[in-house]
Write an enzyme that holds these catalytic residues in place. Structure first.
Site, PDB file in Angstrom:
ATOM      1  N   LYS A  64       0.802  -1.223   0.000  1.00 36.37           N
ATOM      2  CA  LYS A  64       0.000   0.000   0.000  1.00 36.37           C
ATOM      3  C   LYS A  64       0.838   1.279   0.000  1.00 36.37           C
ATOM      4  O   LYS A  64       0.304   2.359  -0.207  1.00 36.37           O
ATOM      5  CB  LYS A  64      -0.974   0.002   1.186  1.00 36.37           C
ATOM      6  CG  LYS A  64      -1.914  -1.174   1.213  1.00 36.37           C
ATOM      7  CD  LYS A  64      -2.748  -1.344  -0.037  1.00 36.37           C
ATOM      8  CE  LYS A  64      -3.840  -0.320  -0.153  1.00 36.37           C
ATOM      9  NZ  LYS A  64      -4.858  -0.706  -1.174  1.00 36.37           N
ATOM     10  N   SER A 288      -2.616 -12.102   4.245  1.00 34.46           N
ATOM     11  CA  SER A 288      -3.100 -12.094   2.857  1.00 34.46           C
ATOM     12  C   SER A 288      -2.059 -12.719   1.927  1.00 34.46           C
ATOM     13  O   SER A 288      -2.414 -13.282   0.892  1.00 34.46           O
ATOM     14  CB  SER A 288      -3.457 -10.673   2.396  1.00 34.46           C
ATOM     15  OG  SER A 288      -2.299  -9.940   2.076  1.00 34.46           O
TER      16      SER A 288
HETATM   17  C1  LIG Z   1      -2.107  -6.964   3.651  1.00 31.23           C
HETATM   18  C2  LIG Z   1      -2.841  -6.586   2.409  1.00 31.23           C
HETATM   19  N1  LIG Z   1      -2.912  -7.477   1.424  1.00 31.23           N
HETATM   20  C3  LIG Z   1      -3.580  -7.220   0.289  1.00 31.23           C
HETATM   21  C4  LIG Z   1      -4.225  -6.013   0.102  1.00 31.23           C
HETATM   22  C5  LIG Z   1      -5.017  -5.815  -1.146  1.00 31.23           C
HETATM   23  O1  LIG Z   1      -4.515  -4.863  -1.977  1.00 31.23           O
HETATM   24  P1  LIG Z   1      -5.470  -3.971  -2.846  1.00 31.23           P
HETATM   25  O2  LIG Z   1      -6.082  -2.949  -1.937  1.00 31.23           O
HETATM   26  O3  LIG Z   1      -4.578  -3.364  -3.854  1.00 31.23           O
HETATM   27  O4  LIG Z   1      -6.527  -4.852  -3.453  1.00 31.23           O
HETATM   28  C6  LIG Z   1      -4.159  -5.052   1.111  1.00 31.23           C
HETATM   29  C7  LIG Z   1      -4.822  -3.769   0.988  1.00 31.23           C
HETATM   30  O5  LIG Z   1      -4.905  -2.978   1.893  1.00 31.23           O
HETATM   31  C8  LIG Z   1      -3.452  -5.343   2.289  1.00 31.23           C
HETATM   32  O6  LIG Z   1      -3.373  -4.467   3.296  1.00 31.23           O
END
Ligand SMILES: Cc1ncc(COP(=O)(O)O)c(C=O)c1O
Length: 341
Positions: A64, A288
């Site tokens: 981010k 994630s």
């Molecule tokens: C830890 C984490 N993984 C994945 C994402 C997903 O990314 P995006 O917002 O570009 O879909 C985020 C978004 O905040 C995140 O904080």
């Protein structure tokens, strides 16, 4: 300095003659390394190549940082915000907020972050430490709408406020179209066959996907979402614990038309895989990232994907989750550890 396509960040500093010294932290946002998961692939008998992009190499350890920079720069380029005058306001589960926080600190903006309460103590601590005013809203009880209502209220109450809206602002996917996508294309020497990424705001999958498909339209784009809250797959929103993804609604900027497939992953699968990445590959990445890697293994195990190159995102570092369920068992063990003399 105008960044070379796909080479913003550390490589653009290295290409200059003489001194290699960043003059401000925002210059270090950009390029991150790729790593192949050879141990896991070998252990699980996977015939595809599994590659992760390690976003913990960003200045504040998440994907981010890129979106935060582009959201702020876009507003500056349009003359909408001024350091020392404008207060930035953003809804965040934490990582975008931390990205905005350090850039705002460097550039001289005040920043108010609206966060769902009880989600992530680690991120709240970091944001407050960076000088952010953190406002907690009970989004579990009152839904995401409570956060949006609060934004509308604050727009009236705070002078010279500018809302950084990651869910609707095209500057968010643009960060990934300009930087993340070209980096993946260059660093895989154009060999990427499948790109897999979880959707939070949808910025990463939309921007990277759009870029990669301009380079090779046959690249497959696979979106990951929490199995407990499969809203992109037209299911119902519900609580899950894969922090940073699956906000419970389909974001406006998510370009569903270019997504070839959606794969769901449970919180349990995501956490188990994050722990495997730590113990089998030495990769300290977040929940994630575990979800993304778990989805990669599901896709890679299909016979038709033998020999293909699958690239995914390790979107944040594990240290951001020390007070979350990811570390709960280890934390308990550490607290109760017996001293030996
Ligand atoms: C830890 C984490 N993984 C994945 C994402 C997903 O990314 P995006 O917002 O570009 O879909 C985020 C978004 O905040 C995140 O904080």
């Amino acid at each position: 300095m105008e960044p070379q396509e796909g080479r913003k960040g550390i490589p653009s500093l290295l290409s200059s003659q003489g001194e290699c010294i960043a003059t401000n932290i925002t210059q270090l946002i950009g390029w991150t390394p790729l790593i192949e998961l050879r141990n896991i692939a070998e252990k699980d008998g996977i015939g595809a190549r599994l590659i992760g992009k390690i976003e913990p190499y960003q200045p504040l350890s998440s994907v981010k940082d890129r979106s935060a920079l582009r959201l702020i720069e876009d507003a500056e380029e349009k003359g909408l915000i001024t350091p020392g005058i404008t207060t930035l306001l953003g809804v965040t589960s934490g990582n975008l907020g931390i990205g905005v926080a350090f850039i705002a600190a460097q550039k001289g903006y005040k920043f108010i972050a609206l966060m769902p309460a009880k989600l992530s103590l680690d991120k709240q601590i970091l944001m407050r430490y960076l000088g952010v005013e953190v406002v907690l809203v009970d989004a579990v009880q009152h839904g995401f709408k409570a956060l949006l209502d609060r934004v509308e209220q604050m727009k009236k109450d705070v002078e010279d406020v500018y809302v950084l809206d990651q869910f609707t602002n095209p500057a968010n996917p643009d960060a990934h179209f300009r930087w993340t996508g070209p980096e993946i294309w260059k660093d895989t020497a154009g060999k990427v066959d499948i790109f897999i990424a979880a959707s939070g705001s949808g910025g990463t999958i939309t921007g990277v996907g759009r870029y990669l498909k301009t380079k090779n339209p046959s690249i497959k784009l696979i979106c990951v979402e929490p199995a407990e809250s499969p809203v992109i797959s037209d299911g119902e929103p519900a609580f899950h614990n894969i922090l940073g993804i699956g906000p419970g609604f389909v974001p406006e900027i998510l370009d569903r038309s270019q997504i070839d497939e959606i794969v769901t992953v449970t919180t349990q699968e995501a956490m188990d895989m994050a722990r495997r990445l730590a113990r089998e590959e030495g990769l300290l990445v977040g929940i994630s990232s575990g979800a993304n890697a778990a989805a990669c293994l599901k896709v890679a195990s299909r016979e038709e994907n033998r020999g293909k190159m699958i690239v995914t995102m390790f979107s944040s570092g594990a240290e951001r989750y020390l007070n979350s369920e990811l570390f709960a068992q280890v934390k308990e063990e550490c607290v109760n550890i017996n001293m030996t003399f």
